[in-house]
Motif scaffolding. Structure first.
Motif, mmCIF file in Angstrom:
data_model
loop_
_atom_site.group_PDB
_atom_site.id
_atom_site.type_symbol
_atom_site.label_atom_id
_atom_site.label_comp_id
_atom_site.label_asym_id
_atom_site.label_seq_id
_atom_site.Cartn_x
_atom_site.Cartn_y
_atom_site.Cartn_z
ATOM 1 N N ILE A 23 20.959 -23.804 -1.345
ATOM 2 C CA ILE A 23 21.848 -24.563 -0.460
ATOM 3 C C ILE A 23 21.790 -23.936 0.937
ATOM 4 O O ILE A 23 21.822 -22.713 1.069
ATOM 5 N N ARG A 24 21.707 -24.814 1.946
ATOM 6 C CA ARG A 24 21.793 -24.328 3.313
ATOM 7 C C ARG A 24 23.127 -24.770 3.897
ATOM 8 O O ARG A 24 23.479 -25.948 3.841
ATOM 9 N N SER A 36 24.623 -24.982 7.455
ATOM 10 C CA SER A 36 24.334 -24.886 8.887
ATOM 11 C C SER A 36 25.632 -25.055 9.654
ATOM 12 O O SER A 36 26.405 -25.981 9.375
ATOM 13 N N HIS A 39 22.206 -20.657 10.230
ATOM 14 C CA HIS A 39 21.865 -21.232 8.934
ATOM 15 C C HIS A 39 21.977 -20.139 7.882
ATOM 16 O O HIS A 39 21.272 -19.123 7.955
ATOM 17 N N ARG A 90 21.955 -19.245 3.651
ATOM 18 C CA ARG A 90 21.452 -19.737 2.364
ATOM 19 C C ARG A 90 22.308 -19.206 1.223
ATOM 20 O O ARG A 90 22.618 -18.009 1.194
ATOM 21 N N MET A 123 25.888 -24.409 -4.950
ATOM 22 C CA MET A 123 27.163 -24.842 -4.382
ATOM 23 C C MET A 123 28.300 -23.967 -4.906
ATOM 24 O O MET A 123 29.274 -23.715 -4.189
ATOM 25 N N GLN A 164 27.394 -28.447 8.231
ATOM 26 C CA GLN A 164 26.479 -29.268 7.451
ATOM 27 C C GLN A 164 26.042 -28.486 6.226
ATOM 28 O O GLN A 164 25.515 -27.378 6.347
ATOM 29 N N THR A 165 26.280 -29.061 5.046
ATOM 30 C CA THR A 165 25.824 -28.452 3.808
ATOM 31 C C THR A 165 24.709 -29.322 3.256
ATOM 32 O O THR A 165 24.840 -30.548 3.160
ATOM 33 N N SER A 166 23.593 -28.682 2.888
ATOM 34 C CA SER A 166 22.425 -29.430 2.420
ATOM 35 C C SER A 166 21.746 -28.707 1.275
ATOM 36 O O SER A 166 21.812 -27.476 1.156
ATOM 37 N N GLU A 167 21.071 -29.484 0.457
ATOM 38 C CA GLU A 167 20.150 -28.935 -0.522
ATOM 39 C C GLU A 167 18.817 -28.691 0.170
ATOM 40 O O GLU A 167 18.316 -29.564 0.890
ATOM 41 N N ILE A 168 18.240 -27.497 -0.032
ATOM 42 C CA ILE A 168 16.920 -27.212 0.537
ATOM 43 C C ILE A 168 15.881 -27.806 -0.398
ATOM 44 O O ILE A 168 15.704 -27.336 -1.526
ATOM 45 N N VAL A 169 15.221 -28.860 0.090
ATOM 46 C CA VAL A 169 14.280 -29.612 -0.744
ATOM 47 C C VAL A 169 12.947 -28.876 -0.822
ATOM 48 O O VAL A 169 12.294 -28.858 -1.873
ATOM 49 N N SER A 170 12.522 -28.327 0.265
ATOM 50 C CA SER A 170 11.272 -27.546 0.293
ATOM 51 C C SER A 170 11.263 -26.698 1.543
ATOM 52 O O SER A 170 12.030 -26.933 2.462
#
Lengths: 95, 95
Positions: free
Chosen positions: B2-3, B5, B53, B55, B59, B89-95
């Motif tokens: 999870i990132r 930002s 950012h 990591r 979650m 901003q919370t995101s899943e790191i896809v790649s």
């Protein structure tokens, strides 16, 4: 090092194909600009549904990449996965 | 992965102490949340004057970090370097 972040704000009626983005679009951009890779985000919470972060050695390298012929193809491909106008952020990576 | 930002939009009258952010605030957050590090951006072009950012493994790990007692100190420290209300901003790191 320079980070170019491309951020896709979500809104009413916005669409985004995360699979196409990961499998087709970002690899096209990485290849066109001669990069080692990129970091892709899929939004969970916050204003952005997706994002990508590219690294360039310098502002000159970023400018050179944007000026390459392949960039037009990258830009034209955006319509294949989203109707969102992305937000561009260029930053110096401090640490 | 999870990132998280944290993005600081610039606006008329906004202030941001990049040195304090790099030397004091982000290290405080990294220590409080038991992270290995973080990536700090200093804006060159675009809507954000600065960003960081972080990591997290999951979650659940992000939620656990936010719930730690040290988080209150991290939040209280924000006034020491900026008057900007950050965008999260919370995101899943896809790649």
């Amino acid at each position: 090092m320079i980070r170019l972040s491309v951020l896709y704000p979500s809104s009413e009626g916005s669409t985004f194909d995360h699979d196409y983005y990961r499998d087709k679009h970002v690899p096209l951009a990485v290849k066109s600009w001669g990069l080692d890779g990129a970091e892709i985000d899929k939004g969970i919470d916050g204003p952005y549904v997706a994002a990508v972060h590219f690294r360039f050695e310098s502002m000159e390298a970023l400018g050179a990449a944007m000026g390459q012929p392949g960039t037009a193809e990258v830009m034209a491909d955006v319509a294949n996965y989203t109707n969102i106008a992305p937000v561009l952020q260029t930053s110096e990576i401090v640490s």
